[in-house]
Design an enzyme around this catalytic site. Sequence first.
Site, PDB file in Angstrom:
ATOM      1  N   SER A 143       0.864  -1.194   0.000  1.00  0.00           N
ATOM      2  CA  SER A 143       0.000   0.000   0.000  1.00  0.00           C
ATOM      3  C   SER A 143       0.886   1.225   0.000  1.00  0.00           C
ATOM      4  O   SER A 143       2.023   1.184   0.486  1.00  0.00           O
ATOM      5  CB  SER A 143      -0.881   0.010   1.249  1.00  0.00           C
ATOM      6  N   TYR A 156      -1.533  -0.854  10.309  1.00  0.00           N
ATOM      7  CA  TYR A 156      -1.561  -1.084   8.855  1.00  0.00           C
ATOM      8  C   TYR A 156      -0.281  -0.513   8.221  1.00  0.00           C
ATOM      9  O   TYR A 156       0.397  -1.197   7.460  1.00  0.00           O
ATOM     10  CB  TYR A 156      -2.802  -0.410   8.268  1.00  0.00           C
ATOM     11  N   LYS A 160       2.454  -3.056   6.510  1.00  0.00           N
ATOM     12  CA  LYS A 160       2.624  -2.978   5.047  1.00  0.00           C
ATOM     13  C   LYS A 160       4.050  -2.560   4.690  1.00  0.00           C
ATOM     14  O   LYS A 160       4.604  -2.989   3.673  1.00  0.00           O
ATOM     15  CB  LYS A 160       1.602  -2.001   4.451  1.00  0.00           C
TER      16      LYS A 160
HETATM   17  P1  NDP Z   1     -11.347  -6.224   0.296  1.00  0.00           P
HETATM   18  O1  NDP Z   1     -11.646  -6.032   1.738  1.00  0.00           O
HETATM   19  O2  NDP Z   1     -12.284  -5.698  -0.734  1.00  0.00           O
HETATM   20  O3  NDP Z   1     -11.075  -7.773   0.014  1.00  0.00           O
HETATM   21  C1  NDP Z   1     -10.198  -8.487   0.822  1.00  0.00           C
HETATM   22  C2  NDP Z   1     -10.087  -9.899   0.300  1.00  0.00           C
HETATM   23  O4  NDP Z   1      -9.181 -10.605   1.129  1.00  0.00           O
HETATM   24  C3  NDP Z   1     -11.398 -10.655   0.357  1.00  0.00           C
HETATM   25  O5  NDP Z   1     -11.414 -11.626  -0.660  1.00  0.00           O
HETATM   26  C4  NDP Z   1     -11.327 -11.330   1.725  1.00  0.00           C
HETATM   27  O6  NDP Z   1     -12.218 -12.448   1.751  1.00  0.00           O
HETATM   28  C5  NDP Z   1      -9.844 -11.708   1.753  1.00  0.00           C
HETATM   29  N1  NDP Z   1      -9.257 -11.839   3.077  1.00  0.00           N
HETATM   30  C6  NDP Z   1      -9.230 -10.949   4.090  1.00  0.00           C
HETATM   31  N2  NDP Z   1      -8.610 -11.461   5.156  1.00  0.00           N
HETATM   32  C7  NDP Z   1      -8.202 -12.710   4.809  1.00  0.00           C
HETATM   33  C8  NDP Z   1      -7.524 -13.751   5.481  1.00  0.00           C
HETATM   34  N3  NDP Z   1      -7.130 -13.620   6.756  1.00  0.00           N
HETATM   35  N4  NDP Z   1      -7.279 -14.902   4.821  1.00  0.00           N
HETATM   36  C9  NDP Z   1      -7.694 -15.064   3.537  1.00  0.00           C
HETATM   37  N5  NDP Z   1      -8.339 -14.116   2.845  1.00  0.00           N
HETATM   38  C10 NDP Z   1      -8.606 -12.954   3.481  1.00  0.00           C
HETATM   39  O7  NDP Z   1      -9.874  -5.592   0.091  1.00  0.00           O
HETATM   40  P2  NDP Z   1      -9.264  -4.735  -1.114  1.00  0.00           P
HETATM   41  O8  NDP Z   1      -9.537  -5.384  -2.405  1.00  0.00           O
HETATM   42  O9  NDP Z   1      -9.616  -3.311  -0.892  1.00  0.00           O
HETATM   43  O10 NDP Z   1      -7.716  -4.858  -0.743  1.00  0.00           O
HETATM   44  C11 NDP Z   1      -6.908  -5.913  -1.173  1.00  0.00           C
HETATM   45  C12 NDP Z   1      -5.480  -5.597  -0.770  1.00  0.00           C
HETATM   46  O11 NDP Z   1      -5.100  -4.346  -1.329  1.00  0.00           O
HETATM   47  C13 NDP Z   1      -5.265  -5.472   0.745  1.00  0.00           C
HETATM   48  O12 NDP Z   1      -4.045  -6.062   1.104  1.00  0.00           O
HETATM   49  C14 NDP Z   1      -5.224  -3.975   0.968  1.00  0.00           C
HETATM   50  O13 NDP Z   1      -4.465  -3.634   2.092  1.00  0.00           O
HETATM   51  C15 NDP Z   1      -4.574  -3.509  -0.323  1.00  0.00           C
HETATM   52  N6  NDP Z   1      -4.839  -2.118  -0.663  1.00  0.00           N
HETATM   53  C16 NDP Z   1      -6.132  -1.674  -0.873  1.00  0.00           C
HETATM   54  C17 NDP Z   1      -6.370  -0.354  -1.224  1.00  0.00           C
HETATM   55  C18 NDP Z   1      -7.760   0.175  -1.485  1.00  0.00           C
HETATM   56  O14 NDP Z   1      -7.923   1.410  -1.592  1.00  0.00           O
HETATM   57  N7  NDP Z   1      -8.787  -0.658  -1.615  1.00  0.00           N
HETATM   58  C19 NDP Z   1      -5.259   0.593  -1.365  1.00  0.00           C
HETATM   59  C20 NDP Z   1      -3.959   0.023  -1.121  1.00  0.00           C
HETATM   60  C21 NDP Z   1      -3.775  -1.281  -0.796  1.00  0.00           C
HETATM   61  P3  NDP Z   1     -12.725 -13.093   3.143  1.00  0.00           P
HETATM   62  O15 NDP Z   1     -13.210 -11.940   3.988  1.00  0.00           O
HETATM   63  O16 NDP Z   1     -13.796 -14.065   2.752  1.00  0.00           O
HETATM   64  O17 NDP Z   1     -11.531 -13.769   3.730  1.00  0.00           O
END
Ligand code: NDP
Length: 262
Positions: A143, A156, A160
């Site tokens: 991130s 976070y 990260k």
């Molecule tokens: P979402 O919250 O939309 O999706 C997260 C995904 O990860 C889901 O599929 C969730 O499914 C899964 N997940 C969460 N925790 C776990 C776990 N412990 N084990 C397995 N799967 C897990 O997140 P985003 O798409 O927004 O973000 C994805 C990545 O991008 C993250 O690492 C985030 O920090 C990073 N990011 C996002 C930004 C943004 O603006 N959106 C900006 C910068 C970085 P389930 O809950 O079923 O496990």
Amino acid sequence: MDLGLKGKTAVITGASVGIGLAIAEGLAAEGVDLVLAARGAERIEAEAARIAEKYGVSAAAVAADVATVAGTEAIIAAAAEKGGADILINNAGTGSNETVMEAPDEKWQDYWDLHVMAAVRLARGIAPQMKQRGGGVILHNASICAVQPLWYEPIYNVSKSALMMFSKTLSTELIKDNIRVNCVNAGLILTPDWIKTAKQLTAETGGNWEGYLQSVANEHAASKRFGTPEELANVFVFLSSGRASYCIGSTYFVDGGMLKTI
Ligand code: NDP
């Protein structure tokens, strides 16, 4: 541009929604077979079936928590069942909300396990598969907060940042096996989670959630807009391909101008 990805196998964590799902679709569109992981079984199974049908690739769903040893072992085993993986996208993660003075040790540990140990354990399990197949690609979704912290989520920011350094360190160790490791630092990406939060925050003040999101973009991004998951996924797909053959051990920012330093 032919990316030469057809027939490769990719493991993507956090692939049931948002950025991970967009990366899964982007790779599937290039003919990549998938192992998709998330905790919620129903959603990951439904998305894997939909993607397999839409793009004519194979897509296995693994319901697993990447923050646990058992969860990462299940993912490594699913990749082995496919004959091994060529691409690993460590994407699963989530924001936090705390102060350093108030957050307990357990919360720090939880985020360390989710953002760092998941990547460590999956690299240990999947890099040998890649080596056997002649090489591979590992990408980390960190991130912009890894280098430009937001005040309300110190855990976070720190975890990260550690992931970004892990990516660099791992790249040096694995390049001898023809495994390229890189990191991507995104800015504001409009995922369903952002929309849900905006709706919650504006529910009692008229419900102008789009206005709220615009104000966030205005405050943080020079482009004054969020990026789409697809815009970010395009970068992951390119970095996964042989077209990015000289990209090794770097971090690529995809942030609409949010980064305030050079
Ligand atoms: P979402 O919250 O939309 O999706 C997260 C995904 O990860 C889901 O599929 C969730 O499914 C899964 N997940 C969460 N925790 C776990 C776990 N412990 N084990 C397995 N799967 C897990 O997140 P985003 O798409 O927004 O973000 C994805 C990545 O991008 C993250 O690492 C985030 O920090 C990073 N990011 C996002 C930004 C943004 O603006 N959106 C900006 C910068 C970085 P389930 O809950 O079923 O496990």
